[in-house]
Motif scaffolding. Structure first.
Motif, PDB file in Angstrom:
ATOM      1  N   LEU A  28      48.893  31.843  43.749  1.00  0.00           N
ATOM      2  CA  LEU A  28      47.605  31.928  43.060  1.00  0.00           C
ATOM      3  C   LEU A  28      47.791  32.321  41.602  1.00  0.00           C
ATOM      4  O   LEU A  28      47.159  31.739  40.711  1.00  0.00           O
ATOM      5  N   ALA A  29      48.653  33.287  41.331  1.00  0.00           N
ATOM      6  CA  ALA A  29      48.880  33.742  39.958  1.00  0.00           C
ATOM      7  C   ALA A  29      49.458  32.625  39.092  1.00  0.00           C
ATOM      8  O   ALA A  29      49.076  32.479  37.925  1.00  0.00           O
ATOM      9  N   GLU A  30      50.343  31.817  39.660  1.00  0.00           N
ATOM     10  CA  GLU A  30      50.996  30.743  38.905  1.00  0.00           C
ATOM     11  C   GLU A  30      50.127  29.497  38.780  1.00  0.00           C
ATOM     12  O   GLU A  30      50.058  28.880  37.719  1.00  0.00           O
ATOM     13  N   GLN A  31      49.471  29.096  39.863  1.00  0.00           N
ATOM     14  CA  GLN A  31      48.766  27.822  39.898  1.00  0.00           C
ATOM     15  C   GLN A  31      47.248  27.935  39.732  1.00  0.00           C
ATOM     16  O   GLN A  31      46.608  26.983  39.321  1.00  0.00           O
ATOM     17  N   HIS A  32      46.695  29.079  40.100  1.00  0.00           N
ATOM     18  CA  HIS A  32      45.235  29.261  40.080  1.00  0.00           C
ATOM     19  C   HIS A  32      44.896  30.650  39.530  1.00  0.00           C
ATOM     20  O   HIS A  32      44.334  31.484  40.247  1.00  0.00           O
ATOM     21  N   PRO A  33      45.229  30.931  38.279  1.00  0.00           N
ATOM     22  CA  PRO A  33      45.074  32.290  37.760  1.00  0.00           C
ATOM     23  C   PRO A  33      43.642  32.827  37.773  1.00  0.00           C
ATOM     24  O   PRO A  33      43.444  34.041  37.733  1.00  0.00           O
ATOM     25  N   SER A  34      42.667  31.958  37.869  1.00  0.00           N
ATOM     26  CA  SER A  34      41.278  32.433  37.892  1.00  0.00           C
ATOM     27  C   SER A  34      40.799  32.783  39.310  1.00  0.00           C
ATOM     28  O   SER A  34      39.667  33.234  39.481  1.00  0.00           O
ATOM     29  N   HIS A  35      41.665  32.591  40.313  1.00  0.00           N
ATOM     30  CA  HIS A  35      41.302  32.891  41.699  1.00  0.00           C
ATOM     31  C   HIS A  35      42.120  34.070  42.214  1.00  0.00           C
ATOM     32  O   HIS A  35      43.340  34.074  42.093  1.00  0.00           O
ATOM     33  N   GLU A  36      41.435  35.041  42.773  1.00  0.00           N
ATOM     34  CA  GLU A  36      42.107  36.181  43.392  1.00  0.00           C
ATOM     35  C   GLU A  36      41.547  36.369  44.795  1.00  0.00           C
ATOM     36  O   GLU A  36      40.335  36.281  44.999  1.00  0.00           O
ATOM     37  N   TYR A  37      42.433  36.595  45.740  1.00  0.00           N
ATOM     38  CA  TYR A  37      42.032  36.818  47.119  1.00  0.00           C
ATOM     39  C   TYR A  37      42.680  38.090  47.626  1.00  0.00           C
ATOM     40  O   TYR A  37      43.833  38.384  47.308  1.00  0.00           O
ATOM     41  N   SER A  38      41.950  38.825  48.426  1.00  0.00           N
ATOM     42  CA  SER A  38      42.487  40.049  49.017  1.00  0.00           C
ATOM     43  C   SER A  38      43.427  39.698  50.169  1.00  0.00           C
ATOM     44  O   SER A  38      43.441  38.563  50.661  1.00  0.00           O
ATOM     45  N   ARG A  39      44.171  40.683  50.610  1.00  0.00           N
ATOM     46  CA  ARG A  39      45.060  40.508  51.769  1.00  0.00           C
ATOM     47  C   ARG A  39      44.258  40.009  52.969  1.00  0.00           C
ATOM     48  O   ARG A  39      44.671  39.083  53.654  1.00  0.00           O
ATOM     49  N   GLU A  40      43.087  40.606  53.201  1.00  0.00           N
ATOM     50  CA  GLU A  40      42.249  40.230  54.331  1.00  0.00           C
ATOM     51  C   GLU A  40      41.779  38.781  54.243  1.00  0.00           C
ATOM     52  O   GLU A  40      41.759  38.062  55.237  1.00  0.00           O
ATOM     53  N   GLU A  41      41.411  38.354  53.047  1.00  0.00           N
ATOM     54  CA  GLU A  41      40.965  36.967  52.863  1.00  0.00           C
ATOM     55  C   GLU A  41      42.112  35.981  53.101  1.00  0.00           C
ATOM     56  O   GLU A  41      41.918  34.940  53.734  1.00  0.00           O
ATOM     57  N   ILE A  42      43.289  36.319  52.608  1.00  0.00           N
ATOM     58  CA  ILE A  42      44.446  35.451  52.810  1.00  0.00           C
ATOM     59  C   ILE A  42      44.774  35.345  54.297  1.00  0.00           C
ATOM     60  O   ILE A  42      44.982  34.248  54.814  1.00  0.00           O
ATOM     61  N   LEU A  43      44.785  36.458  54.989  1.00  0.00           N
ATOM     62  CA  LEU A  43      45.121  36.434  56.419  1.00  0.00           C
ATOM     63  C   LEU A  43      44.046  35.759  57.245  1.00  0.00           C
ATOM     64  O   LEU A  43      44.338  35.150  58.276  1.00  0.00           O
ATOM     65  N   PHE A  44      42.802  35.798  56.800  1.00  0.00           N
ATOM     66  CA  PHE A  44      41.724  35.095  57.491  1.00  0.00           C
ATOM     67  C   PHE A  44      41.954  33.584  57.459  1.00  0.00           C
ATOM     68  O   PHE A  44      41.672  32.877  58.408  1.00  0.00           O
ATOM     69  N   LEU A  45      42.516  33.097  56.337  1.00  0.00           N
ATOM     70  CA  LEU A  45      42.769  31.670  56.177  1.00  0.00           C
ATOM     71  C   LEU A  45      44.080  31.220  56.827  1.00  0.00           C
ATOM     72  O   LEU A  45      44.306  30.015  57.003  1.00  0.00           O
TER      73      LEU A  45
END
Length: 47
Positions: A28-45
C-alpha cells in the motif's frame, strides 16, 4: 499461509497474519500511498 488479492491485481502472501499485514502495508505504501488499512481491515480481506 494467508493470502490477499489487492484490487490492482497484486497477489500478496504471508506465512502468517503478521507477515501478511506487513507485506500488505508495504504494498500500500509503495503502490497506493493514499490508502491506509488497519491490521483488522487487512485480515478481514484475507483468506
Amino acid at each position: 499461509m494467508k493470502r490477499l488479492n489487492c484490487p490492482c491485481g497484486e497477489h500478496i502472501e504471508g506465512v502468517d497474519e503478521d507477515d501478511l499485514v506487513r507485506k500488505t502495508q508495504e504494498h500500500l505504501a509503495e503502490q497506493h500511498p493514499s490508502h491506509e488499512y488497519s491490521r483488522e481491515e487487512i485480515l478481514f480481506l484475507a483468506y
